[in-house]
Design a protein around this motif. Structure first.
Motif, PDB file in Angstrom:
ATOM      1  N   PHE A 190       3.398   0.193  -2.214  1.00 24.53           N
ATOM      2  CA  PHE A 190       3.111  -1.006  -1.167  1.00 24.53           C
ATOM      3  C   PHE A 190       4.252  -0.589   0.232  1.00 24.53           C
ATOM      4  O   PHE A 190       3.655  -0.707   1.260  1.00 24.53           O
ATOM      5  CB  PHE A 190       3.476  -2.268  -1.555  1.00 24.53           C
ATOM      6  CG  PHE A 190       2.394  -2.731  -2.546  1.00 24.53           C
ATOM      7  CD1 PHE A 190       1.056  -3.141  -2.330  1.00 24.53           C
ATOM      8  CD2 PHE A 190       2.633  -2.646  -4.007  1.00 24.53           C
ATOM      9  CE1 PHE A 190       0.215  -3.476  -3.113  1.00 24.53           C
ATOM     10  CE2 PHE A 190       1.847  -3.072  -5.084  1.00 24.53           C
ATOM     11  CZ  PHE A 190       0.463  -3.430  -4.459  1.00 24.53           C
TER      12      PHE A 190
ATOM     13  N   LEU B 207      -1.412   2.839  -7.245  1.00 27.20           N
ATOM     14  CA  LEU B 207      -1.346   1.632  -8.130  1.00 27.20           C
ATOM     15  C   LEU B 207      -1.316   1.634  -9.422  1.00 27.20           C
ATOM     16  O   LEU B 207      -0.695   1.062 -10.145  1.00 27.20           O
ATOM     17  CB  LEU B 207      -2.573   0.750  -7.722  1.00 27.20           C
ATOM     18  CG  LEU B 207      -2.657   0.008  -6.244  1.00 27.20           C
ATOM     19  CD1 LEU B 207      -4.147  -0.520  -6.088  1.00 27.20           C
ATOM     20  CD2 LEU B 207      -1.599  -1.099  -6.092  1.00 27.20           C
TER      21      LEU B 207
ATOM     22  N   LYS C  12       2.365   3.089 -10.448  1.00 29.44           N
ATOM     23  CA  LYS C  12       3.370   1.989 -10.367  1.00 29.44           C
ATOM     24  C   LYS C  12       3.739   1.274 -11.739  1.00 29.44           C
ATOM     25  O   LYS C  12       4.974   0.973 -12.007  1.00 29.44           O
ATOM     26  CB  LYS C  12       3.305   1.152  -9.225  1.00 29.44           C
ATOM     27  CG  LYS C  12       2.521  -0.119  -9.457  1.00 29.44           C
ATOM     28  CD  LYS C  12       2.610  -1.020  -8.511  1.00 29.44           C
ATOM     29  CE  LYS C  12       1.629  -2.298  -8.395  1.00 29.44           C
ATOM     30  NZ  LYS C  12       2.063  -3.031  -9.604  1.00 29.44           N
ATOM     31  N   ASP C  13       2.605   1.192 -12.348  1.00 26.03           N
ATOM     32  CA  ASP C  13       2.646   0.434 -13.788  1.00 26.03           C
ATOM     33  C   ASP C  13       3.147   1.115 -14.870  1.00 26.03           C
ATOM     34  O   ASP C  13       3.492   0.517 -15.938  1.00 26.03           O
ATOM     35  CB  ASP C  13       1.346  -0.171 -14.138  1.00 26.03           C
ATOM     36  CG  ASP C  13       0.565  -1.230 -13.059  1.00 26.03           C
ATOM     37  OD1 ASP C  13       1.735  -2.036 -12.457  1.00 26.03           O
ATOM     38  OD2 ASP C  13      -0.352  -1.295 -12.965  1.00 26.03           O
TER      39      ASP C  13
ATOM     40  N   LEU D  36       0.017  -6.318  -0.080  1.00 28.90           N
ATOM     41  CA  LEU D  36       0.697  -7.079  -1.262  1.00 28.90           C
ATOM     42  C   LEU D  36       0.103  -8.338  -1.670  1.00 28.90           C
ATOM     43  O   LEU D  36      -0.157  -8.785  -2.774  1.00 28.90           O
ATOM     44  CB  LEU D  36       2.097  -7.474  -0.785  1.00 28.90           C
ATOM     45  CG  LEU D  36       3.219  -6.362  -0.527  1.00 28.90           C
ATOM     46  CD1 LEU D  36       4.209  -6.577   0.308  1.00 28.90           C
ATOM     47  CD2 LEU D  36       3.852  -5.652  -2.046  1.00 28.90           C
TER      48      LEU D  36
ATOM     49  N   TYR E 119      -3.377  -7.400  -3.682  1.00 24.45           N
ATOM     50  CA  TYR E 119      -3.011  -7.045  -4.993  1.00 24.45           C
ATOM     51  C   TYR E 119      -2.166  -7.796  -5.833  1.00 24.45           C
ATOM     52  O   TYR E 119      -1.764  -7.669  -7.002  1.00 24.45           O
ATOM     53  CB  TYR E 119      -2.462  -5.707  -5.284  1.00 24.45           C
ATOM     54  CG  TYR E 119      -3.884  -4.612  -4.926  1.00 24.45           C
ATOM     55  CD1 TYR E 119      -4.907  -4.169  -5.720  1.00 24.45           C
ATOM     56  CD2 TYR E 119      -3.905  -4.291  -3.427  1.00 24.45           C
ATOM     57  CE1 TYR E 119      -5.760  -3.497  -5.113  1.00 24.45           C
ATOM     58  CE2 TYR E 119      -4.882  -3.215  -3.169  1.00 24.45           C
ATOM     59  CZ  TYR E 119      -5.731  -2.890  -3.702  1.00 24.45           C
ATOM     60  OH  TYR E 119      -6.886  -1.982  -3.481  1.00 24.45           O
ATOM     61  N   ASP E 120      -2.011  -9.182  -5.348  1.00 23.77           N
ATOM     62  CA  ASP E 120      -0.912  -9.934  -5.760  1.00 23.77           C
ATOM     63  C   ASP E 120       0.479  -9.465  -6.409  1.00 23.77           C
ATOM     64  O   ASP E 120       0.727 -10.096  -7.389  1.00 23.77           O
ATOM     65  CB  ASP E 120      -1.710 -10.740  -7.139  1.00 23.77           C
ATOM     66  CG  ASP E 120      -3.029 -11.556  -6.591  1.00 23.77           C
ATOM     67  OD1 ASP E 120      -2.984 -12.185  -5.546  1.00 23.77           O
ATOM     68  OD2 ASP E 120      -3.951 -11.560  -7.370  1.00 23.77           O
ATOM     69  N   GLU E 121       0.781  -8.684  -5.355  1.00 20.11           N
ATOM     70  CA  GLU E 121       2.036  -8.247  -5.973  1.00 20.11           C
ATOM     71  C   GLU E 121       3.349  -8.929  -5.323  1.00 20.11           C
ATOM     72  O   GLU E 121       3.172  -9.343  -4.219  1.00 20.11           O
ATOM     73  CB  GLU E 121       2.071  -6.637  -5.244  1.00 20.11           C
ATOM     74  CG  GLU E 121       3.745  -6.000  -5.620  1.00 20.11           C
ATOM     75  CD  GLU E 121       3.859  -5.481  -6.984  1.00 20.11           C
ATOM     76  OE1 GLU E 121       4.905  -5.000  -7.490  1.00 20.11           O
ATOM     77  OE2 GLU E 121       2.781  -5.266  -7.653  1.00 20.11           O
TER      78      GLU E 121
ATOM     79  N   TYR F 141       6.147 -10.694  -3.857  1.00 23.86           N
ATOM     80  CA  TYR F 141       7.205 -10.387  -2.680  1.00 23.86           C
ATOM     81  C   TYR F 141       7.791 -11.563  -2.156  1.00 23.86           C
ATOM     82  O   TYR F 141       7.019 -12.582  -2.209  1.00 23.86           O
ATOM     83  CB  TYR F 141       6.702  -9.402  -1.576  1.00 23.86           C
ATOM     84  CG  TYR F 141       5.619 -10.132  -0.790  1.00 23.86           C
ATOM     85  CD1 TYR F 141       6.001 -10.595   0.442  1.00 23.86           C
ATOM     86  CD2 TYR F 141       4.339 -10.159  -1.233  1.00 23.86           C
ATOM     87  CE1 TYR F 141       5.088 -11.165   1.489  1.00 23.86           C
ATOM     88  CE2 TYR F 141       3.216 -10.905  -0.268  1.00 23.86           C
ATOM     89  CZ  TYR F 141       3.818 -11.242   1.100  1.00 23.86           C
ATOM     90  OH  TYR F 141       2.883 -12.013   1.874  1.00 23.86           O
TER      91      TYR F 141
ATOM     92  N   ILE G 264      10.314  -6.526  -1.719  1.00 23.45           N
ATOM     93  CA  ILE G 264       9.292  -6.134  -2.970  1.00 23.45           C
ATOM     94  C   ILE G 264      10.081  -6.059  -4.254  1.00 23.45           C
ATOM     95  O   ILE G 264      10.756  -4.712  -4.517  1.00 23.45           O
ATOM     96  CB  ILE G 264       8.488  -5.031  -2.707  1.00 23.45           C
ATOM     97  CG1 ILE G 264       7.889  -5.075  -1.223  1.00 23.45           C
ATOM     98  CG2 ILE G 264       7.351  -4.785  -3.663  1.00 23.45           C
ATOM     99  CD1 ILE G 264       6.994  -3.818  -0.731  1.00 23.45           C
TER     100      ILE G 264
ATOM    101  N   GLY H 139       9.477  -5.331  -7.340  1.00 20.75           N
ATOM    102  CA  GLY H 139       8.891  -4.481  -8.266  1.00 20.75           C
ATOM    103  C   GLY H 139       9.234  -2.973  -7.844  1.00 20.75           C
ATOM    104  O   GLY H 139       8.675  -2.178  -8.650  1.00 20.75           O
ATOM    105  N   GLU H 140       9.490  -2.651  -6.617  1.00 20.61           N
ATOM    106  CA  GLU H 140       9.455  -1.122  -6.096  1.00 20.61           C
ATOM    107  C   GLU H 140      11.011  -0.763  -6.131  1.00 20.61           C
ATOM    108  O   GLU H 140      11.767  -1.006  -5.086  1.00 20.61           O
ATOM    109  CB  GLU H 140       8.926  -1.178  -4.865  1.00 20.61           C
ATOM    110  CG  GLU H 140       7.590  -1.499  -5.071  1.00 20.61           C
ATOM    111  CD  GLU H 140       6.839  -0.667  -3.630  1.00 20.61           C
ATOM    112  OE1 GLU H 140       7.214  -0.572  -2.465  1.00 20.61           O
ATOM    113  OE2 GLU H 140       5.459  -1.028  -3.913  1.00 20.61           O
TER     114      GLU H 140
END
Length: 777
Positions: free
Chosen positions: A58, A79, A82-83, A132, A135-137, A139, A164, A166-167
């Motif tokens: 992102f 995407l 990242k998972d 963000l 994709y409901d990321e 932040y 963010i 998760g990054e």
């Protein structure tokens, strides 16, 4: 070449020991009988070794990504990547740990600061936030003042920030060592050597020749060596004809020991800007930070840092992130070369040479994509069903473009100027517009010189002006693709909606004050519709599209919209207007209605002075069918235009006005009407000579219809005198004026014997016209 020795064969040879190649070797181990991983241990030129290794997608989002279908296809891979990183880190640690010790940062903080250009930095920051949300990321927006480690120079202060969580980031050096150790533990033969050519026969790859002279045999070879893969493609005549060549995105990064022994908890970065990845600072432990990274496109990889890039990078770091980096120690300078294909997109899949695969060309995110692509390629090499759709990125292909040539050129110009902003250039304020205006035709001509149909991505379009080799490669690739795949499909967007959206950006950049309204009007004009009935989902191609963009470019030059469409509207009457004739404006409607409301006589006798296109005179004739109206203008061209409008509107106005050529200040004008006129209207020239006004008026409309003396009231004084002569007692004068001189106009009217003087505002709230009666009966 003739190899000196030959070694036993392998099931798969992976060429390249960076993140992609090493990850693939780990995945292949146990799935294939035997695997060799080839690459010099010191990894010269490699991008992975010099990378900041940010584990996020992102933070890399740009507006250009969102505008390009192929870019979004690549983002879909990001995407998915990242998972799987948490599981991947655990996998490559083989039970010794969960792999989290390789992480060096907790989340990423993105700054929008005052350094770059607004259209790029603010646009990319907004694009990051939009993705963000999409994709409901998770932040959060944060106040830059609350980011404790951040201490930029006041001239580079951040305006906004978002975090963010998760990054994260990993230590790229430790990651590469972990991958190599895991590969060896799983039985991969790690070869400290350089592959210099491919061995092939009968359309089948047979292995590789090493710099040492040895040959390694295999019927499956994967090129994952970044820019170095190009030499191996070149070793097979004709193989790379329609595979977009790899060039180097040379970059410099540094590792610093901070002066105070501190480091941030998260990655701190800016959005991507100026042909490069954004400035980023990544914690590396023990009071050290990684600072990256520059990006310069070169035909060949570079091994040593260039002073220009090192100075620029370190200067940006201490100005934009933390001032005491100025006093910190540089303990390591890294040089890396990102693999960039000639169309800017990855090379993923099997080549025309049977058994030869490519897994490279990923530009900035090869390390991030490495676990995802390693698993996919391991499946494919084992003959299993693919899970990812990589068809768009198959190595042999026609150039992937996705946006119009004009969009590429506009992006190139924007990023060239953004480079200056980030260098803190000191130029006069209005030079940016001059430079942009000059650069656009330069890059347009340059794109045409490279190829008439295909267009390289912005980075390569700019860089190729400096590198003749790159131009040769681009032309050869385009010629080969044209011969194999045919002429390029137009990259120009096809629907009215897409073209209107793009045109709106052009007019916004040109500072046109109603860009959306204007492009809708132009699109309606070329499709013979109205803005309200315009079908935005219809196609706009061929001559209609060419006409549309020709008009958009002229509007961007600030040619008035009405001159481009050839018409203006007043009271739902459409008037023809052409250059050389003043354009009627909608706020005259209110003046006409107010003036007519003051005229209660039957069989109205009216005179419109400075009639121009005849719009006001003809509107009165339409609204009062019992009237007799005369329009007067000093311009012969205006009178001809007014007469044409009267002829065109004869069905709607059976009793049209007559139009004569005359000077409103002439004491002998219409003397036969002295004392017999009920209504006089006038929209005279009223701009002071010294006033700076927009080019729509100052440049394109007739000067004599705009300016009127030092205070703008010369002709107003003459018109009031003429009106006093022509009007009956109790007759009405309605006259438009410049907003700031309303008191002067009122004084002129009262001094000439006018009463019941009232001032009125236009639809924007500015004082615009005065209505008065002469010697009220």
């Amino acid at each position: 070449m003739s190899p000196r020795t030959s070694q036993p064969g392998y099931d798969v040879i992976v060429v390249g020991n960076g993140a992609l190649g090493s990850s693939l070797a780990v995945e292949l181990a146990g799935r294939q009988g035997s695997v060799a991983l080839i690459g010099p241990a010191h990894r010269p030129y490699a991008a992975s070794a010099a990378a900041g290794a940010m584990l996020g997608c992102f933070g890399e989002v740009t507006t250009a990504l969102l505008d390009n279908a192929h870019g979004m296809t690549k983002f879909d891979l990001d995407l998915k990547a990242k998972d799987i990183w948490p599981e991947w880190l655990q996998n490559i640690s083989d039970g010794t740990s969960d792999g989290t010790e390789l992480l060096t940062a907790s989340g990423t903080t993105v700054l929008l600061n005052t350094v770059g250009s607004g259209p790029i930095d603010s646009g990319n920051y907004a694009a990051i936030r939009a993705m963000l949300d999409k994709y409901d990321e998770p932040y959060e927006s944060v106040d830059p003042a609350d980011i404790s480690w951040l201490d930029p120079d006041p001239n580079s202060r951040p305006l906004e920030a978002l975090h963010i969580p998760g990054e994260h980031a990993v230590d790229s050096g430790r990651l590469l060592r972990r991958l190599e150790r895991t590969a060896e533990d799983r039985g991969v033969h790690v070869v400290d050597d350089q592959a210099v050519s491919l061995v092939n026969s009968d359309g089948q790859v047979r292995g590789v020749v090493l710099a040492s002279g040895a040959t390694l045999s295999a019927r499956k070879v994967v090129l994952a060596g970044g820019v170095g893969s190009q030499d191996l493609i070149d070793s097979v005549p004709g193989l790379g004809a329609c595979i977009p060549r790899l060039v180097a995105g040379y970059g410099v990064s540094v590792v610093m020991t901070t002066q105070d022994g501190t480091q941030p908890e998260s990655v701190i970065r800016t959005p991507n800007r100026a042909f490069a990845c954004g400035l980023h600072v990544v914690p590396r432990g023990l009071g050290r930070v990684y600072v990256g990274a520059t990006n310069i496109i070169n035909p060949r990889p570079l091994a040593d840092p260039v002073l220009r890039d090192l100075e620029f990078l370190t200067g940006c770091a201490h100005r934009q992130i933390r001032r005491n980096l100025w006093s910190s120690s540089i303990v390591q300078v890294n040089v890396g070369n990102r693999p960039v294909s000639l169309d800017g997109f990855p090379l993923l899949g099997e080549t025309p040479l049977d058994g030869l695969w490519m897994m490279t060309g990923t530009y900035r995110d090869g390390l991030f994509l490495s676990p995802l692509l390693a698993r996919e390629f391991a499946r494919r090499l084992a003959g299993e069903e693919p899970e990812l759709d990589l068809d768009a990125f198959t190595p042999e292909r026609a150039p992937l473009e996705g946006v119009s040539r004009e969009a590429v050129i506009d992006t190139t110009v924007e990023h060239m100027l953004a480079t200056g902003y980030e260098h803190h250039w000191n130029i006069p304020t209005d030079w940016q517009e001059y430079l942009a205006a000059d650069l656009k035709p330069i890059y347009t001509r340059w794109a045409d010189e490279i190829d008439a149909g295909f267009t390289p991505p912005p980075e390569l379009l700019a860089s190729s002006r400096l590198h003749p080799h790159m131009v040769e490669w681009l032309r050869a690739y385009y010629d080969n693709c044209r011969a194999k795949f045919g002429a390029p499909a137009s990259a120009e967007v096809r629907t009215v909606r897409d073209q209107v959206d793009r045109a709106q950006e052009v007019l916004t950049s040109a500072q046109v004050w109603a860009p959306r309204q204007d492009v809708l009007a132009l699109a309606a004009h070329v499709t013979n519709s109205t803005p309200e009935s315009l079908d935005l989902d219809a196609s706009l191609t061929g001559s209609s599209a060419e006409e549309f963009w020709s008009l958009v470019r002229r509007r961007a030059d600030r040619v008035p919209l009405e001159y481009l469409t050839g018409r203006a509207t007043l009271f739902d009457l459409e008037f023809h207007v052409n250059e050389g004739v003043f354009i009627p404006r909608v706020h005259s409607e209110a003046m006409i209605e107010n003036a007519l409301a003051r005229c209660s006589v039957n069989r109205l006798r009216a005179v419109d002075l400075c009639t121009g296109s005849g719009a006001i005179a003809l509107a009165i004739a339409r609204l009062r069918s019992d009237s007799t109206v005369t329009g007067v203008d000093i311009s012969a061209a205006a009178v001809q235009c007014a007469r044409r409008n009267a002829d065109r509107l004869q069905e709607k106005i059976p009793n049209p006005a007559e139009f004569i050529e005359g000077d409103a200040s002439d004491p002998n004008l219409l003397t036969d009407l002295d004392g017999g006129v009920d209504l006089i209207t006038a929209n005279p020239p009223y701009v002071p000579h010294s006033l700076q006004i927009p080019p729509e008026w100052a440049v394109y409309q007739p000067t004599e219809a705009i300016y009127s003396g030092w205070d703008g009231l010369d002709l107003t004084r003459s018109i009031v005198a003429t009106a006093a002569r022509l009007l009956k007692k109790g007759g009405v004068l309605a006259i438009e004026h410049y907003d700031t001189v309303v008191d002067d106009v009122v004084d002129i009217l009262r001094s000439a014997g006018f009463t019941s003087v009232t001032s009125h505002t236009d639809h924007d709230g500015f004082a615009r016209y005065v209505v008065a009666q002469y010697l009220e009966a």
